[in-house]
Design a protein around this motif. Structure first.
Motif, PDB file in Angstrom:
ATOM      1  N   VAL A  96      38.693  -6.216  18.228  1.00 17.30           N
ATOM      2  CA  VAL A  96      38.309  -5.055  19.195  1.00 17.30           C
ATOM      3  C   VAL A  96      37.597  -5.546  20.436  1.00 17.30           C
ATOM      4  O   VAL A  96      38.105  -4.915  21.549  1.00 17.30           O
ATOM      5  CB  VAL A  96      37.372  -4.353  18.463  1.00 17.30           C
ATOM      6  CG1 VAL A  96      36.628  -2.992  19.387  1.00 17.30           C
ATOM      7  CG2 VAL A  96      37.995  -3.380  17.209  1.00 17.30           C
ATOM      8  N   VAL A  97      36.863  -6.363  20.524  1.00 14.91           N
ATOM      9  CA  VAL A  97      36.100  -7.194  21.592  1.00 14.91           C
ATOM     10  C   VAL A  97      37.252  -7.785  22.600  1.00 14.91           C
ATOM     11  O   VAL A  97      37.175  -7.352  23.818  1.00 14.91           O
ATOM     12  CB  VAL A  97      35.020  -8.174  21.327  1.00 14.91           C
ATOM     13  CG1 VAL A  97      34.534  -8.996  22.508  1.00 14.91           C
ATOM     14  CG2 VAL A  97      33.991  -7.503  20.590  1.00 14.91           C
ATOM     15  N   LYS A  98      38.375  -8.530  22.066  1.00 19.75           N
ATOM     16  CA  LYS A  98      39.253  -9.104  22.922  1.00 19.75           C
ATOM     17  C   LYS A  98      40.057  -8.218  23.667  1.00 19.75           C
ATOM     18  O   LYS A  98      40.585  -8.228  24.902  1.00 19.75           O
ATOM     19  CB  LYS A  98      39.938 -10.066  22.332  1.00 19.75           C
ATOM     20  CG  LYS A  98      39.250 -11.531  22.111  1.00 19.75           C
ATOM     21  CD  LYS A  98      39.995 -12.394  21.502  1.00 19.75           C
ATOM     22  CE  LYS A  98      39.341 -13.631  21.062  1.00 19.75           C
ATOM     23  NZ  LYS A  98      40.015 -14.781  20.699  1.00 19.75           N
ATOM     24  N   ASN A  99      40.370  -7.043  22.867  1.00 19.15           N
ATOM     25  CA  ASN A  99      41.173  -5.879  23.416  1.00 19.15           C
ATOM     26  C   ASN A  99      40.438  -5.185  24.555  1.00 19.15           C
ATOM     27  O   ASN A  99      41.177  -4.625  25.168  1.00 19.15           O
ATOM     28  CB  ASN A  99      41.651  -4.927  22.354  1.00 19.15           C
ATOM     29  CG  ASN A  99      42.809  -5.810  21.464  1.00 19.15           C
ATOM     30  OD1 ASN A  99      43.286  -6.760  22.025  1.00 19.15           O
ATOM     31  ND2 ASN A  99      42.861  -5.326  20.270  1.00 19.15           N
ATOM     32  N   THR A 100      39.300  -4.851  24.054  1.00 18.69           N
ATOM     33  CA  THR A 100      38.411  -3.886  25.020  1.00 18.69           C
ATOM     34  C   THR A 100      38.001  -4.639  26.253  1.00 18.69           C
ATOM     35  O   THR A 100      38.089  -4.209  27.499  1.00 18.69           O
ATOM     36  CB  THR A 100      37.207  -3.469  24.338  1.00 18.69           C
ATOM     37  OG1 THR A 100      37.494  -2.965  23.273  1.00 18.69           O
ATOM     38  CG2 THR A 100      36.421  -2.602  25.163  1.00 18.69           C
ATOM     39  N   ILE A 101      37.259  -6.068  26.126  1.00 22.78           N
ATOM     40  CA  ILE A 101      36.772  -6.710  27.411  1.00 22.78           C
ATOM     41  C   ILE A 101      37.814  -7.819  27.834  1.00 22.78           C
ATOM     42  O   ILE A 101      37.649  -8.129  28.923  1.00 22.78           O
ATOM     43  CB  ILE A 101      35.473  -7.253  26.752  1.00 22.78           C
ATOM     44  CG1 ILE A 101      34.531  -6.475  25.868  1.00 22.78           C
ATOM     45  CG2 ILE A 101      34.803  -8.025  27.881  1.00 22.78           C
ATOM     46  CD1 ILE A 101      34.135  -5.220  27.179  1.00 22.78           C
ATOM     47  N   GLY A 102      38.555  -8.315  27.058  1.00 29.41           N
ATOM     48  CA  GLY A 102      39.577  -9.410  27.373  1.00 29.41           C
ATOM     49  C   GLY A 102      39.205 -10.841  26.984  1.00 29.41           C
ATOM     50  O   GLY A 102      39.977 -11.729  27.264  1.00 29.41           O
ATOM     51  N   SER A 103      37.915 -10.816  26.732  1.00 33.07           N
ATOM     52  CA  SER A 103      37.475 -12.215  26.284  1.00 33.07           C
ATOM     53  C   SER A 103      36.676 -12.068  24.957  1.00 33.07           C
ATOM     54  O   SER A 103      36.177 -10.757  24.755  1.00 33.07           O
ATOM     55  CB  SER A 103      36.862 -13.096  27.338  1.00 33.07           C
ATOM     56  OG  SER A 103      35.677 -12.324  27.725  1.00 33.07           O
ATOM     57  N   ASN A 104      35.987 -13.137  24.448  1.00 35.50           N
ATOM     58  CA  ASN A 104      35.080 -13.047  23.316  1.00 35.50           C
ATOM     59  C   ASN A 104      33.908 -13.059  23.641  1.00 35.50           C
ATOM     60  O   ASN A 104      33.245 -14.259  24.171  1.00 35.50           O
ATOM     61  CB  ASN A 104      35.414 -14.075  22.469  1.00 35.50           C
ATOM     62  CG  ASN A 104      34.473 -14.236  21.299  1.00 35.50           C
ATOM     63  OD1 ASN A 104      33.462 -13.469  20.971  1.00 35.50           O
ATOM     64  ND2 ASN A 104      34.727 -15.295  20.183  1.00 35.50           N
ATOM     65  N   ILE A 105      32.958 -12.224  23.910  1.00 34.66           N
ATOM     66  CA  ILE A 105      31.784 -11.890  24.570  1.00 34.66           C
ATOM     67  C   ILE A 105      30.716 -12.790  23.583  1.00 34.66           C
ATOM     68  O   ILE A 105      29.455 -13.067  24.164  1.00 34.66           O
ATOM     69  CB  ILE A 105      31.372 -10.444  24.879  1.00 34.66           C
ATOM     70  CG1 ILE A 105      31.175  -9.586  23.384  1.00 34.66           C
ATOM     71  CG2 ILE A 105      31.964  -9.853  25.890  1.00 34.66           C
ATOM     72  CD1 ILE A 105      30.527  -8.426  23.693  1.00 34.66           C
ATOM     73  N   TYR A 106      31.019 -13.030  22.224  1.00 33.93           N
ATOM     74  CA  TYR A 106      30.084 -13.706  21.444  1.00 33.93           C
ATOM     75  C   TYR A 106      30.256 -15.247  21.587  1.00 33.93           C
ATOM     76  O   TYR A 106      29.184 -15.757  21.023  1.00 33.93           O
ATOM     77  CB  TYR A 106      30.501 -13.218  19.977  1.00 33.93           C
ATOM     78  CG  TYR A 106      30.194 -11.780  19.799  1.00 33.93           C
ATOM     79  CD1 TYR A 106      29.218 -11.222  19.811  1.00 33.93           C
ATOM     80  CD2 TYR A 106      31.477 -10.918  19.800  1.00 33.93           C
ATOM     81  CE1 TYR A 106      29.087  -9.595  19.561  1.00 33.93           C
ATOM     82  CE2 TYR A 106      31.427  -9.327  19.629  1.00 33.93           C
ATOM     83  CZ  TYR A 106      30.111  -8.804  19.449  1.00 33.93           C
ATOM     84  OH  TYR A 106      29.956  -7.547  19.323  1.00 33.93           O
ATOM     85  N   ASN A 107      31.115 -15.546  22.439  1.00 37.14           N
ATOM     86  CA  ASN A 107      31.147 -17.165  22.312  1.00 37.14           C
ATOM     87  C   ASN A 107      30.933 -17.229  23.896  1.00 37.14           C
ATOM     88  O   ASN A 107      31.511 -17.132  24.702  1.00 37.14           O
ATOM     89  CB  ASN A 107      32.741 -17.600  22.359  1.00 37.14           C
ATOM     90  CG  ASN A 107      32.817 -18.982  22.491  1.00 37.14           C
ATOM     91  OD1 ASN A 107      32.208 -19.659  23.178  1.00 37.14           O
ATOM     92  ND2 ASN A 107      33.759 -19.524  21.757  1.00 37.14           N
ATOM     93  N   ILE A 108      29.609 -18.029  23.976  1.00 34.44           N
ATOM     94  CA  ILE A 108      29.138 -18.205  25.421  1.00 34.44           C
ATOM     95  C   ILE A 108      29.860 -18.856  26.172  1.00 34.44           C
ATOM     96  O   ILE A 108      30.090 -18.632  27.405  1.00 34.44           O
ATOM     97  CB  ILE A 108      27.782 -18.862  25.179  1.00 34.44           C
ATOM     98  CG1 ILE A 108      26.693 -18.017  24.460  1.00 34.44           C
ATOM     99  CG2 ILE A 108      27.218 -19.084  26.657  1.00 34.44           C
ATOM    100  CD1 ILE A 108      25.588 -18.687  23.989  1.00 34.44           C
ATOM    101  N   ASP A 109      30.716 -19.863  25.667  1.00 36.37           N
ATOM    102  CA  ASP A 109      31.552 -20.729  26.667  1.00 36.37           C
ATOM    103  C   ASP A 109      32.813 -20.165  26.968  1.00 36.37           C
ATOM    104  O   ASP A 109      33.379 -20.290  27.805  1.00 36.37           O
ATOM    105  CB  ASP A 109      32.076 -22.066  25.686  1.00 36.37           C
ATOM    106  CG  ASP A 109      30.989 -22.931  25.359  1.00 36.37           C
ATOM    107  OD1 ASP A 109      29.858 -22.845  26.193  1.00 36.37           O
ATOM    108  OD2 ASP A 109      30.951 -23.521  24.296  1.00 36.37           O
TER     109      ASP A 109
END
Length: 178
Positions: free
Chosen positions: A90-103
């Motif tokens: 859901v995060v990757k589809n919504t935002i385009g990246s993994n917001i939970y992975n700081i890098d």
């Protein structure tokens, strides 16, 4: 029975009883996730040469943790969300990246800690910036309301991880299995 045998039996019994103890050092008592643009939580900035400030929209987590031990917890280095597959998708589809992975994340994130006194509670927060309604070079455009609602609905599908002195001290499922 000799004296050494009694000592060994007592120590063994003490070890067994302490290992069977059901008390956990830390216990997650509350987990909340909201999507907000409340300036007191997410902050704001005014772009150079502009008059209107930009207020981002964040995925905001708030956790309450109870310390059942007799030791104060003061050295929390980091708290983070380990998303399950569905939340990550859901995060990757919504935002385009993994917001939970700081890098991997291209967006801003913030965390806040409080000390957890012995036999007391502490509060922790995590903010992940999702975008802004106003056009800005600092933030991407905000995803659609439907996408944000889907993200909010799945925001607790993961695990909270706490690190003290760079070592994991606790791991909590944010919600029971569905």
């Amino acid at each position: 029975m000799n004296k050494n045998s009694v000592i060994i039996i007592c120590l063994s019994l003490l070890f067994v009883l302490s290992s069977c103890s059901n008390t956990e050092k830390l216990h997650l008592t509350n987990a909340e996730a909201t999507i907000t643009n409340d300036e007191s939580i997410v902050g704001s900035f005014t772009p150079k040469g502009k008059e209107q400030k930009v207020i981002p929209t964040d995925l905001y987590y708030k956790f309450t943790v109870k310390n059942n031990s007799n030791k104060h917890i003061t050295q929390i280095d980091e708290i983070k969300i380990d998303p399950n597959r569905k939340l990550l998708s859901v995060v990757k589809n919504t935002i385009g990246s993994n917001i939970y992975n700081i890098d991997e994340s291209k967006l801003v994130w913030k965390q806040g800690f409080s000390e957890i006194p012995s036999k007391g509670k502490g509060t922790f927060t995590l903010n992940y910036t999702l975008g802004a309604e106003k056009k800005s070079k600092a933030y991407p455009p905000l995803p659609s309301k439907e996408d944000l609602e889907k993200l909010k609905d799945n925001a607790l599908d993961g695990t909270l991880v706490m690190l003290e002195n760079k070592k994991e001290i606790a791991r909590f499922k944010l919600q029971p299995d569905k």
